[in-house]
Design a protein around this motif. Sequence first.
Motif, PDB file in Angstrom:
ATOM      1  N   THR A  54       0.821  -1.224   0.000  1.00 42.32           N
ATOM      2  CA  THR A  54       0.000   0.000   0.000  1.00 42.32           C
ATOM      3  C   THR A  54       0.851   1.268   0.000  1.00 42.32           C
ATOM      4  OG1 THR A  54      -0.163   0.183   2.427  1.00 42.32           O
ATOM      5  CG2 THR A  54      -1.780  -1.230   1.306  1.00 42.32           C
ATOM      6  N   ARG A  55       2.165   1.112  -0.006  1.00 43.75           N
ATOM      7  CA  ARG A  55       3.045   2.285   0.030  1.00 43.75           C
ATOM      8  C   ARG A  55       3.037   3.027  -1.305  1.00 43.75           C
ATOM      9  NH1 ARG A  55       8.657  -0.245   1.631  1.00 43.75           N
ATOM     10  NH2 ARG A  55       7.887  -1.809   0.162  1.00 43.75           N
ATOM     11  N   GLY A  56       3.390   4.304  -1.255  1.00 42.99           N
ATOM     12  CA  GLY A  56       3.553   5.060  -2.488  1.00 42.99           C
ATOM     13  C   GLY A  56       4.707   4.502  -3.299  1.00 42.99           C
ATOM     14  N   ASP A  57       4.593   4.556  -4.626  1.00 34.80           N
ATOM     15  CA  ASP A  57       5.589   3.952  -5.512  1.00 34.80           C
ATOM     16  C   ASP A  57       6.085   5.002  -6.494  1.00 34.80           C
ATOM     17  OD1 ASP A  57       7.175   2.227  -6.897  1.00 34.80           O
ATOM     18  OD2 ASP A  57       5.549   1.030  -7.756  1.00 34.80           O
ATOM     19  N   ALA A  58       7.393   5.250  -6.490  1.00 34.43           N
ATOM     20  CA  ALA A  58       7.984   6.212  -7.418  1.00 34.43           C
ATOM     21  C   ALA A  58       9.124   5.536  -8.169  1.00 34.43           C
ATOM     22  CB  ALA A  58       8.505   7.431  -6.667  1.00 34.43           C
ATOM     23  N   HIS A  94      11.851   6.533 -10.919  1.00 36.48           N
ATOM     24  CA  HIS A  94      12.478   7.595 -11.706  1.00 36.48           C
ATOM     25  C   HIS A  94      13.540   7.036 -12.654  1.00 36.48           C
ATOM     26  CE1 HIS A  94      10.507  10.605  -9.162  1.00 36.48           C
ATOM     27  NE2 HIS A  94      10.885   9.890  -8.117  1.00 36.48           N
ATOM     28  N   GLY A  95      13.529   5.728 -12.861  1.00 29.25           N
ATOM     29  CA  GLY A  95      14.552   5.112 -13.690  1.00 29.25           C
ATOM     30  C   GLY A  95      15.800   4.819 -12.867  1.00 29.25           C
ATOM     31  N   TRP A  96      16.531   5.850 -12.540  1.00 33.64           N
ATOM     32  CA  TRP A  96      17.746   5.683 -11.725  1.00 33.64           C
ATOM     33  C   TRP A  96      17.427   5.467 -10.245  1.00 33.64           C
ATOM     34  CZ3 TRP A  96      18.868   9.022  -7.710  1.00 33.64           C
ATOM     35  CH2 TRP A  96      18.128  10.201  -7.673  1.00 33.64           C
ATOM     36  N   LEU A  97      16.214   5.844  -9.832  1.00 33.96           N
ATOM     37  CA  LEU A  97      15.783   5.720  -8.445  1.00 33.96           C
ATOM     38  C   LEU A  97      14.421   5.059  -8.386  1.00 33.96           C
ATOM     39  CD1 LEU A  97      15.918   6.411  -5.354  1.00 33.96           C
ATOM     40  CD2 LEU A  97      14.811   8.591  -5.941  1.00 33.96           C
ATOM     41  N   GLN A  98      14.342   3.978  -7.615  1.00 31.81           N
ATOM     42  CA  GLN A  98      13.054   3.368  -7.306  1.00 31.81           C
ATOM     43  C   GLN A  98      12.826   3.524  -5.812  1.00 31.81           C
ATOM     44  OE1 GLN A  98      12.280  -0.520  -9.214  1.00 31.81           O
ATOM     45  NE2 GLN A  98      14.281  -0.279 -10.162  1.00 31.81           N
ATOM     46  N   SER A  99      11.680   4.076  -5.452  1.00 35.31           N
ATOM     47  CA  SER A  99      11.433   4.404  -4.053  1.00 35.31           C
ATOM     48  C   SER A  99      10.023   4.007  -3.640  1.00 35.31           C
ATOM     49  CB  SER A  99      11.628   5.907  -3.819  1.00 35.31           C
ATOM     50  OG  SER A  99      11.509   6.224  -2.447  1.00 35.31           O
ATOM     51  N   LYS A 100       9.927   3.428  -2.468  1.00 29.95           N
ATOM     52  CA  LYS A 100       8.640   3.136  -1.851  1.00 29.95           C
ATOM     53  C   LYS A 100       8.471   4.082  -0.661  1.00 29.95           C
ATOM     54  CE  LYS A 100       7.500  -0.650  -4.229  1.00 29.95           C
ATOM     55  NZ  LYS A 100       6.257  -0.796  -5.025  1.00 29.95           N
ATOM     56  N   HIS A 101       7.335   4.774  -0.603  1.00 30.05           N
ATOM     57  CA  HIS A 101       7.091   5.787   0.424  1.00 30.05           C
ATOM     58  C   HIS A 101       6.046   5.293   1.430  1.00 30.05           C
ATOM     59  CE1 HIS A 101       9.303   8.218  -2.337  1.00 30.05           C
ATOM     60  NE2 HIS A 101       8.296   8.497  -3.138  1.00 30.05           N
ATOM     61  N   SER A 102       6.453   5.135   2.684  1.00 30.31           N
ATOM     62  CA  SER A 102       5.484   4.767   3.721  1.00 30.31           C
ATOM     63  C   SER A 102       4.576   5.939   4.078  1.00 30.31           C
ATOM     64  CB  SER A 102       6.220   4.273   4.975  1.00 30.31           C
ATOM     65  OG  SER A 102       6.890   3.058   4.722  1.00 30.31           O
ATOM     66  N   PHE A 103       5.100   7.174   3.886  1.00 30.49           N
ATOM     67  CA  PHE A 103       4.332   8.386   4.166  1.00 30.49           C
ATOM     68  C   PHE A 103       4.396   9.310   2.957  1.00 30.49           C
ATOM     69  CE2 PHE A 103       6.109   6.830   8.198  1.00 30.49           C
ATOM     70  CZ  PHE A 103       4.931   6.515   8.856  1.00 30.49           C
TER      71      PHE A 103
END
Length: 238
Positions: free
Chosen positions: A10-14, A16-25
């Motif tokens: 359920t986390r946010g998903d970003a 950017h190609g060079w950066l993959q990030s999951k956001h808890s908030f």
Amino acid sequence: MNTVLHKADTRGDANHGWLQSKHSFSFANYHNPERMNFGVLRVLNDDVVAAGRGFGTHAHQNMEIISIPMEGDLEHKDSMGNVAVIKSGDIQVLSAGKGMTHSEYNRNLEKEVEFLQIWVLPKVKNVAPRYDQIALNVQDRNNQLQQVLSPSPEDDGVWVHQDAWFTMTNLSEGKELTYQLNHPEKNGVYVFVLKGNATINKQPLNKRDGFGVWDVTELDIKADSDAELLLMEVPMNE
């Protein structure tokens, strides 16, 4: 006891190609009004940086920024003149205070870097910027609790300008522990499962799940498989 459960998917998903990030908030383009923070814990990003890429020079102000590498090495440079490399087993803190700039870069051209980027709101503003980094003895968290961050420079781990305590543990399947809150009258604990499966106060959790608990004095922890956990005790009111 009050709780909030954030399942990993359920986390946010970003991406950017060079950066993959999951956001808890909520962070950057991910905005969820029901997931803005857990007390003074404002950001918990689960980041993967591609080989040979990184974050260019950017500014921060009045934030305690903690980085915990999981895999690989990340080079840090800042406006205070610090140049350092953080790797798995390290913990880094940046007290941005009245303002500073920094960059983070993966110099390895073959391997990704995985790290947690955590932001905590400070209890005092406009302090002099500060940088610290230490290598932790990972063996000290095997089937026991290892404090890695606190409000005091005299305590174990790095320190921040906030009444916060971070603790890590690597548990064997079936191991049980109890975490006692340092300030149960005002703090809660956000548990982030790094690996494996665990049950916290009767709540089953899986890899990368987040579970916030407050209005308790302790947490009962049981490893349902071999598991790695990060516990972040923070004030519930800003």
